[in-house]
Design a protein around this motif. Structure first.
Motif, PDB file in Angstrom:
ATOM      1  N   ARG A 182     143.708  75.844 -23.365  1.00  0.00           N
ATOM      2  CA  ARG A 182     144.116  74.502 -22.924  1.00  0.00           C
ATOM      3  C   ARG A 182     143.663  74.236 -21.495  1.00  0.00           C
ATOM      4  O   ARG A 182     143.079  73.184 -21.189  1.00  0.00           O
ATOM      5  CB  ARG A 182     145.629  74.371 -23.040  1.00  0.00           C
ATOM      6  CG  ARG A 182     146.203  73.047 -22.562  1.00  0.00           C
ATOM      7  CD  ARG A 182     147.706  73.006 -22.793  1.00  0.00           C
ATOM      8  NE  ARG A 182     148.273  71.748 -22.369  1.00  0.00           N
ATOM      9  CZ  ARG A 182     148.716  71.503 -21.132  1.00  0.00           C
ATOM     10  NH1 ARG A 182     148.646  72.455 -20.189  1.00  0.00           N
ATOM     11  NH2 ARG A 182     149.215  70.323 -20.825  1.00  0.00           N
ATOM     12  N   THR A 233     145.470  68.689 -33.391  1.00  0.00           N
ATOM     13  CA  THR A 233     146.328  69.675 -32.730  1.00  0.00           C
ATOM     14  C   THR A 233     145.808  69.961 -31.334  1.00  0.00           C
ATOM     15  O   THR A 233     146.572  69.974 -30.349  1.00  0.00           O
ATOM     16  CB  THR A 233     146.381  70.978 -33.542  1.00  0.00           C
ATOM     17  OG1 THR A 233     147.085  70.752 -34.768  1.00  0.00           O
ATOM     18  CG2 THR A 233     147.107  72.083 -32.769  1.00  0.00           C
ATOM     19  N   THR A 284     153.905  67.029 -32.110  1.00  0.00           N
ATOM     20  CA  THR A 284     152.752  66.178 -32.388  1.00  0.00           C
ATOM     21  C   THR A 284     153.016  65.384 -33.668  1.00  0.00           C
ATOM     22  O   THR A 284     153.813  65.792 -34.510  1.00  0.00           O
ATOM     23  CB  THR A 284     151.458  66.995 -32.585  1.00  0.00           C
ATOM     24  OG1 THR A 284     151.548  67.738 -33.810  1.00  0.00           O
ATOM     25  CG2 THR A 284     151.245  67.966 -31.442  1.00  0.00           C
ATOM     26  N   TYR A 295     148.944  73.312 -37.813  1.00  0.00           N
ATOM     27  CA  TYR A 295     149.421  71.927 -37.854  1.00  0.00           C
ATOM     28  C   TYR A 295     150.361  71.760 -39.031  1.00  0.00           C
ATOM     29  O   TYR A 295     150.538  72.686 -39.833  1.00  0.00           O
ATOM     30  CB  TYR A 295     148.278  70.908 -37.869  1.00  0.00           C
ATOM     31  CG  TYR A 295     147.107  71.171 -38.778  1.00  0.00           C
ATOM     32  CD1 TYR A 295     147.128  70.819 -40.118  1.00  0.00           C
ATOM     33  CD2 TYR A 295     145.937  71.731 -38.269  1.00  0.00           C
ATOM     34  CE1 TYR A 295     146.030  71.016 -40.933  1.00  0.00           C
ATOM     35  CE2 TYR A 295     144.820  71.934 -39.073  1.00  0.00           C
ATOM     36  CZ  TYR A 295     144.884  71.570 -40.408  1.00  0.00           C
ATOM     37  OH  TYR A 295     143.785  71.774 -41.210  1.00  0.00           O
ATOM     38  N   LEU A 307     153.702  74.790 -29.601  1.00  0.00           N
ATOM     39  CA  LEU A 307     152.696  73.796 -29.220  1.00  0.00           C
ATOM     40  C   LEU A 307     153.306  72.437 -28.928  1.00  0.00           C
ATOM     41  O   LEU A 307     152.591  71.427 -28.880  1.00  0.00           O
ATOM     42  CB  LEU A 307     151.645  73.676 -30.332  1.00  0.00           C
ATOM     43  CG  LEU A 307     150.876  74.966 -30.654  1.00  0.00           C
ATOM     44  CD1 LEU A 307     149.930  74.748 -31.821  1.00  0.00           C
ATOM     45  CD2 LEU A 307     150.135  75.481 -29.435  1.00  0.00           C
ATOM     46  N   ASN A 367     146.190  66.806 -28.875  1.00  0.00           N
ATOM     47  CA  ASN A 367     147.572  66.536 -28.485  1.00  0.00           C
ATOM     48  C   ASN A 367     148.157  67.644 -27.632  1.00  0.00           C
ATOM     49  O   ASN A 367     148.863  67.385 -26.651  1.00  0.00           O
ATOM     50  CB  ASN A 367     148.424  66.299 -29.731  1.00  0.00           C
ATOM     51  CG  ASN A 367     148.217  64.913 -30.312  1.00  0.00           C
ATOM     52  OD1 ASN A 367     148.539  63.913 -29.676  1.00  0.00           O
ATOM     53  ND2 ASN A 367     147.658  64.837 -31.507  1.00  0.00           N
ATOM     54  N   HIS A 368     147.876  68.904 -27.981  1.00  0.00           N
ATOM     55  CA  HIS A 368     148.392  69.999 -27.171  1.00  0.00           C
ATOM     56  C   HIS A 368     147.819  69.960 -25.761  1.00  0.00           C
ATOM     57  O   HIS A 368     148.525  70.247 -24.784  1.00  0.00           O
ATOM     58  CB  HIS A 368     148.067  71.337 -27.834  1.00  0.00           C
ATOM     59  CG  HIS A 368     148.493  72.526 -27.030  1.00  0.00           C
ATOM     60  ND1 HIS A 368     147.607  73.419 -26.485  1.00  0.00           N
ATOM     61  CD2 HIS A 368     149.727  72.955 -26.671  1.00  0.00           C
ATOM     62  CE1 HIS A 368     148.268  74.342 -25.828  1.00  0.00           C
ATOM     63  NE2 HIS A 368     149.552  74.097 -25.928  1.00  0.00           N
ATOM     64  N   CYS A 369     146.546  69.583 -25.634  1.00  0.00           N
ATOM     65  CA  CYS A 369     145.899  69.544 -24.321  1.00  0.00           C
ATOM     66  C   CYS A 369     146.173  68.250 -23.572  1.00  0.00           C
ATOM     67  O   CYS A 369     145.827  68.136 -22.397  1.00  0.00           O
ATOM     68  CB  CYS A 369     144.394  69.746 -24.472  1.00  0.00           C
ATOM     69  SG  CYS A 369     143.925  71.375 -25.093  1.00  0.00           S
ATOM     70  N   ASP A 414     144.234  75.753 -33.066  1.00  0.00           N
ATOM     71  CA  ASP A 414     144.218  74.362 -33.505  1.00  0.00           C
ATOM     72  C   ASP A 414     144.341  74.233 -35.018  1.00  0.00           C
ATOM     73  O   ASP A 414     144.557  73.131 -35.530  1.00  0.00           O
ATOM     74  CB  ASP A 414     142.972  73.637 -33.002  1.00  0.00           C
ATOM     75  CG  ASP A 414     141.674  74.299 -33.428  1.00  0.00           C
ATOM     76  OD1 ASP A 414     141.707  75.471 -33.847  1.00  0.00           O
ATOM     77  OD2 ASP A 414     140.613  73.649 -33.321  1.00  0.00           O
TER      78      ASP A 414
END
Length: 401
Positions: A289, A317, A21, A210, A18, A320-322, A207
C-alpha cells in the motif's frame, strides 16, 4: 464472525484487516454517484482448528451473482486455458460433462465443439444467457445438494464435473461440495480450480481478498472441505492461473496420489499448517500500500499522467485499501463493454474503452489484473511508442522499462 464455517471452531485468528469496502463487482452508473454505497468489513482470519482462511459471509451469493459483471471470455488467455483443459481430457463420445459456475460458456463451448453432451450450471442470468447464445446448454441456478440431485435425475450422473474459480465463492462449502457429489458418477471425476493460499501469501496477492471470496485454500484445508461433502482428494496440479492456483482432482472413492503429498510438504515448509505462518502477512500488505501510494503521489507531483488498465474485482480491493481516487488515477479501461461508462465501487474511478489509452498517451498505465501479465504486456506493447511505461503493483511495485 465467531465460528469457522468448516469445522465450527470458535477460535479464529486475524491475518489481515483491509478495512471496509463495497462489493467489488457492483460497478456504479453515473446516476448512482450521488447515492450512498454500503461498505462491508474485509477482514481475513484463519481458523486455529482446521486452518481454513476465511472472511465473514456479510453478503450472499444471491447479492453478487444474480446479475454479474464478469464475463470469462474477455480474457483470451483464460479461454485458451479452458480449451487446453478440454483438449487434454480423454472423454468418451457418450460422456456427460457438467460445469458449475459455467459463466458465459468459455469452457463448455469446447466440449460442445467435440460433440459431447454437457450442461452448464450458472446462477447469473445475464452471463448464462450469453452462454446459451453460443449454443452451450445452461441451467440458471445455484448449486445445492438438491440442484445436483435434480440434474442427476434428469440427465444422469456426470463423468466429469468442473468447478473453476467458484469453490471460494460459496459460504456453504460443505453443502456446495455435497452438490458436486450429487452430480458426479461413482467412478467419475471432479475438477476444482481455486487460487492457492500458498502463492497468495508468498506473493502478497492480498487484492484477491474480496467479499465474493469467502474462503482461501491450502491443499490441506481443501482436502478437509472436500471430505466434508463426500469427496476424496486424489490428485493436485499447480497452475499459473490467477497468480497461482491449484487444480484439485477428487472422486467419491480413492486415495491421495504422490503429488498431493508433495504440495502438502511445500505448504508445511512455508508454515501454513500452523498459525505462525500467517503472522507477518499484514506487515507485507501495508508495504504494498505505501509503495503504490508513494509512486502515485510522486507521479502526480511531477505532472505525470497515470491511468489504469482493467477493472477486475481484485483491482477494487487494491484501490479502496490504498485510498486511490481519480486525482491519482484519472481513469481505467476494460475490454468488457458492460463496464464502459460506469465507475469502480468505492474509489469511483471512471471506466472507459481500451482505445482511450492510445488517444491520451499517458505516462504510466497501472495494470490492475496483474495475473494476466504476459497477455497484457503484449496487448499494451504500443504504450512504448510514446515512452509510456507499465506499472505492476503486486507482488511488489514494478515499473516496466
Amino acid at each position: 464472525m465467531t465460528t469457522c464455517r468448516l469445522c465450527g471452531s470458535e477460535s479464529l485468528a486475524s491475518v489481515v484487516d483491509l478495512g471496509a469496502t463495497p462489493p467489488c463487482e457492483l460497478f456504479l452508473t453515473a446516476e448512482q454517484l450521488d447515492l450512498p454505497e454500503t461498505a462491508y468489513p474485509l477482514h481475513l482470519r484463519v481458523c486455529t482448528g482446521c486452518l481454513l482462511a476465511q472472511i465473514p459471509p456479510l453478503i450472499t451469493p444471491e447479492d453478487t451473482f444474480t446479475e454479474y459483471a464478469y464475463f470469462s471470455s474477455y480474457s483470451t488467455s483464460w479461454v485458451e486455458h479452458a480449451r487446453r483443459f478440454v483438449a487434454e481430457r480423454d472423454l468418451a463420445p457418450d460422456a456427460f460433462v457438467v460445469e458449475v459456475a459455467s459463466n458465459d460458456g468459455y469452457l463448455l463451448q469446447h466440449v460442445v465443439a467435440r460433440g459431447i453432451r454437457c450442461l452448464g450450471i450458472e446462477p447469473s442470468a445475464n452471463v448464462g444467457r450469453a452462454a446459451r447464445e453460443k449454443g452451450v446448454p445452461t441451467l440458471t441456478a445455484f448449486l445445492t445438494p438438491e440442484t445436483g440431485a435434480a440434474v442427476r435425475a434428469e440427465h444422469g450422473p456426470a463423468d466429469l464435473v468442473v468447478a473453476n474459480n467458484v469453490y471460494a465463492h460459496i459460504p456453504d462449502v460443505v453443502g456446495f461440495t455435497e452438490g458436486l457429489r450429487a452430480l458426479v458418477a461413482d467412478d467419475g471425476l471432479v475438477s476444482v480450480e481455486v487460487q492457492h493460499l500458498l502463492t497468495l501469501m508468498e506473493l502478497n496477492q492480498y487484492d484477491t481478498i474480496y467479499h465474493e471470496h469467502f474462503q482461501y485454500y491450502t491443499v490441506a484445508s481443501a482436502q478437509r472441505a472436500l471430505a466434508g461433502g463426500g469427496l476424496r482428494l486424489v490428485d493436485v496440479e499447480l497452475l499459473p492461473t490467477h497468480g497461482g492456483s491449484i487444480r484439485l482432482w477428487a472422486r467419491p472413492y480413492g486415495e491421495p496420489g504422490p503429488r498431493v503429498d508433495d504440495v502438502l510438504a511445500r505448504e508445511k515448509a512455508a508454515g501454513l499448517h500452523e498459525l505462525s505462518g500467517y503472522a507477518d502477512f499484514a506487515a507485507r500488505v501495508a508495504k504494498v500500500r505505501r509503495d503504490l501510494l508513494r509512486f502515485l503521489v510522486e507521479a502526480a507531483d511531477a505532472g505525470k499522467t497515470v491511468v489504469g488498465y482493467g477493472a477486475p474485482g481484485k483491482g477494487n480491493t487494491l484501490l479502496n485499501h490504498c485510498g486511490v481516487r481519480p486525482d491519482l488515477l484519472a481513469y481505467t479501461v476494460d475490454r468488457n463493454p458492460y463496464k464502459h461508462g460506469r465507475f469502480t465501487p468505492g474509489a469511483r474511478i471512471p471506466i472507459l474503452a481500451p482505445e482511450r489509452i492510445a488517444e491520451d498517451r499517458p505516462d504510466y498505465v497501472l495494470v490492475l489484473p496483474w495475473n494476466l501479465r504476459d497477455e497484457l504486456v503484449e496487448q499494451l506493447s504500443y504504450v512504448r511508442e510514446w515512452g509510456g511505461r507499465l506499472v505492476f503493483p503486486i507482488p511488489s511495485l514494478e515499473v516496466v522499462p
